[in-house]
Design a protein around this motif. Structure first.
Motif, PDB file in Angstrom:
ATOM      1  N   PHE A  93       0.847  -1.191   0.000  1.00  0.00           N
ATOM      2  CA  PHE A  93       0.000   0.000   0.000  1.00  0.00           C
ATOM      3  C   PHE A  93       0.884   1.244   0.000  1.00  0.00           C
ATOM      4  N   THR A  94       0.355   2.313  -0.573  1.00  0.00           N
ATOM      5  CA  THR A  94       0.993   3.620  -0.447  1.00  0.00           C
ATOM      6  C   THR A  94       0.071   4.496   0.388  1.00  0.00           C
ATOM      7  N   TYR A  95       0.638   5.525   0.978  1.00  0.00           N
ATOM      8  CA  TYR A  95      -0.204   6.464   1.711  1.00  0.00           C
ATOM      9  C   TYR A  95       0.431   7.833   1.756  1.00  0.00           C
ATOM     10  N   GLN A  96      -0.422   8.832   1.885  1.00  0.00           N
ATOM     11  CA  GLN A  96       0.003  10.206   2.047  1.00  0.00           C
ATOM     12  C   GLN A  96      -0.342  10.634   3.462  1.00  0.00           C
ATOM     13  N   GLY A 111       1.206   6.484  12.656  1.00  0.00           N
ATOM     14  CA  GLY A 111       0.228   6.443  11.572  1.00  0.00           C
ATOM     15  C   GLY A 111       0.265   5.134  10.809  1.00  0.00           C
ATOM     16  N   VAL A 112       1.465   4.637  10.513  1.00  0.00           N
ATOM     17  CA  VAL A 112       1.567   3.381   9.770  1.00  0.00           C
ATOM     18  C   VAL A 112       1.079   2.207  10.627  1.00  0.00           C
ATOM     19  N   ARG A 113       1.240   2.293  11.926  1.00  0.00           N
ATOM     20  CA  ARG A 113       0.682   1.256  12.815  1.00  0.00           C
ATOM     21  C   ARG A 113      -0.842   1.230  12.692  1.00  0.00           C
ATOM     22  N   CYS A 114      -1.453   2.402  12.661  1.00  0.00           N
ATOM     23  CA  CYS A 114      -2.912   2.484  12.507  1.00  0.00           C
ATOM     24  C   CYS A 114      -3.341   1.952  11.136  1.00  0.00           C
ATOM     25  N   LEU A 115      -2.580   2.268  10.103  1.00  0.00           N
ATOM     26  CA  LEU A 115      -2.923   1.776   8.768  1.00  0.00           C
ATOM     27  C   LEU A 115      -2.834   0.259   8.690  1.00  0.00           C
ATOM     28  N   ALA A 116      -1.828  -0.333   9.340  1.00  0.00           N
ATOM     29  CA  ALA A 116      -1.710  -1.796   9.345  1.00  0.00           C
ATOM     30  C   ALA A 116      -2.952  -2.422   9.984  1.00  0.00           C
ATOM     31  N   LYS A 117      -3.398  -1.842  11.074  1.00  0.00           N
ATOM     32  CA  LYS A 117      -4.622  -2.330  11.733  1.00  0.00           C
ATOM     33  C   LYS A 117      -5.842  -2.110  10.832  1.00  0.00           C
ATOM     34  N   PHE A 118      -5.905  -0.959  10.184  1.00  0.00           N
ATOM     35  CA  PHE A 118      -7.026  -0.618   9.312  1.00  0.00           C
ATOM     36  C   PHE A 118      -7.156  -1.619   8.165  1.00  0.00           C
ATOM     37  N   VAL A 119      -6.075  -1.887   7.437  1.00  0.00           N
ATOM     38  CA  VAL A 119      -6.167  -2.783   6.274  1.00  0.00           C
ATOM     39  C   VAL A 119      -6.485  -4.210   6.699  1.00  0.00           C
ATOM     40  N   THR A 120      -6.015  -4.606   7.869  1.00  0.00           N
ATOM     41  CA  THR A 120      -6.304  -5.949   8.373  1.00  0.00           C
ATOM     42  C   THR A 120      -7.773  -6.065   8.781  1.00  0.00           C
ATOM     43  N   GLU A 121      -8.245  -5.105   9.569  1.00  0.00           N
ATOM     44  CA  GLU A 121      -9.629  -5.154  10.061  1.00  0.00           C
ATOM     45  C   GLU A 121     -10.669  -4.960   8.955  1.00  0.00           C
ATOM     46  N   ASP A 129       2.824  -9.631   7.187  1.00  0.00           N
ATOM     47  CA  ASP A 129       3.921  -8.689   6.985  1.00  0.00           C
ATOM     48  C   ASP A 129       3.568  -7.786   5.813  1.00  0.00           C
ATOM     49  N   LEU A 130       3.542  -6.483   6.059  1.00  0.00           N
ATOM     50  CA  LEU A 130       3.124  -5.521   5.047  1.00  0.00           C
ATOM     51  C   LEU A 130       4.196  -4.474   4.814  1.00  0.00           C
ATOM     52  N   CYS A 131       4.196  -3.925   3.610  1.00  0.00           N
ATOM     53  CA  CYS A 131       5.093  -2.827   3.280  1.00  0.00           C
ATOM     54  C   CYS A 131       4.245  -1.636   2.847  1.00  0.00           C
ATOM     55  N   PHE A 132       4.404  -0.527   3.563  1.00  0.00           N
ATOM     56  CA  PHE A 132       3.723   0.723   3.248  1.00  0.00           C
ATOM     57  C   PHE A 132       4.766   1.712   2.734  1.00  0.00           C
ATOM     58  N   ALA A 133       4.416   2.467   1.707  1.00  0.00           N
ATOM     59  CA  ALA A 133       5.346   3.448   1.153  1.00  0.00           C
ATOM     60  C   ALA A 133       4.710   4.830   1.123  1.00  0.00           C
ATOM     61  N   THR A 134       5.515   5.835   1.462  1.00  0.00           N
ATOM     62  CA  THR A 134       5.125   7.230   1.305  1.00  0.00           C
ATOM     63  C   THR A 134       5.995   7.819   0.209  1.00  0.00           C
ATOM     64  N   LYS A 135       5.903   9.119   0.029  1.00  0.00           N
ATOM     65  CA  LYS A 135       6.726   9.767  -1.006  1.00  0.00           C
ATOM     66  C   LYS A 135       8.215   9.696  -0.674  1.00  0.00           C
ATOM     67  N   SER A 136       8.542   9.455   0.601  1.00  0.00           N
ATOM     68  CA  SER A 136       9.947   9.510   0.981  1.00  0.00           C
ATOM     69  C   SER A 136      10.532   8.226   1.551  1.00  0.00           C
ATOM     70  N   CYS A 137       9.688   7.266   1.933  1.00  0.00           N
ATOM     71  CA  CYS A 137      10.258   6.062   2.540  1.00  0.00           C
ATOM     72  C   CYS A 137       9.307   4.869   2.471  1.00  0.00           C
ATOM     73  N   LYS A 138       9.851   3.707   2.800  1.00  0.00           N
ATOM     74  CA  LYS A 138       9.066   2.472   2.920  1.00  0.00           C
ATOM     75  C   LYS A 138       9.148   2.017   4.366  1.00  0.00           C
ATOM     76  N   THR A 139       8.030   1.472   4.878  1.00  0.00           N
ATOM     77  CA  THR A 139       7.978   0.969   6.249  1.00  0.00           C
ATOM     78  C   THR A 139       7.401  -0.430   6.233  1.00  0.00           C
ATOM     79  N   LEU A 140       8.092  -1.361   6.884  1.00  0.00           N
ATOM     80  CA  LEU A 140       7.617  -2.736   7.012  1.00  0.00           C
ATOM     81  C   LEU A 140       6.914  -2.896   8.351  1.00  0.00           C
ATOM     82  N   THR A 141       5.771  -3.588   8.334  1.00  0.00           N
ATOM     83  CA  THR A 141       5.064  -3.889   9.583  1.00  0.00           C
ATOM     84  C   THR A 141       4.951  -5.399   9.722  1.00  0.00           C
ATOM     85  N   HIS A 142       4.924  -5.869  10.955  1.00  0.00           N
ATOM     86  CA  HIS A 142       4.828  -7.312  11.235  1.00  0.00           C
ATOM     87  C   HIS A 142       3.643  -7.575  12.150  1.00  0.00           C
TER      88      HIS A 142
END
Length: 142
Positions: A93-96, A111-121, A129-142
């Motif tokens: 997923f990407t997000y702004q 914010g990315v912690r909340c998004l991980a919960k949002f997409v799961t729920e 394990d998810l990868c979220f990307a913004t305009k400047s970086c990528k974040t992995l969640t477990h």
């Protein structure tokens, strides 16, 4: 037309809506509104908007109004969730991220912690394990 035919015709008009009325009833009640979810993570609160389901754009002024704690929803940041525009490897997923003043941020851990919960729920993914990307970086969640 006799009296009996007239009564049957007027009774059917009473109970059967015209085509125009039935079309009006089928329109969504919240036309023009953007559905959102309010979330919080470790004291930061967010308005999460699923841009995969709705086509919209927000001006700086709109973002400021939504984030206003007295007259809007009130939040620290607005998170707009989307699918990657280009099928990049390992990005789910990407997000702004928009701050309350309307400026765009590059990263937000809570914010990315909340998004991980949002997409799961909301059943948007089955992955753990998810990868979220913004305009400047990528974040992995477990």
């Amino acid at each position: 037309m006799n009296l009996e035919e007239h009564q049957q015709t007027s009774e059917s008009k009473k109970y059967m809506p015209s085509d125009r009325r039935s079309q009006q009833r089928r329109k969504p009640k919240c036309e023009g509104y953007i559905p959102f979810t309010k979330m919080q993570g470790l004291g930061n609160d967010f308005v999460v908007i699923n841009a995969m389901a709705h086509d919209f754009s927000l001006s700086t002024e709109s973002i400021q109004k939504i984030a206003d704690r007295h007259f809007g929803v009130g939040c620290d940041q607005i998170l707009i969730l989307n699918l990657p525009r280009i099928k990049e490897q390992n990005i789910d997923f990407t997000y702004q991220i928009f701050n309350a003043d309307g400026s765009e941020a590059g990263q937000c851990g809570n914010g990315v912690r909340c998004l991980a919960k949002f997409v799961t729920e909301h059943g948007l993914t089955q992955k753990k394990d998810l990868c979220f990307a913004t305009k400047s970086c990528k974040t992995l969640t477990h």
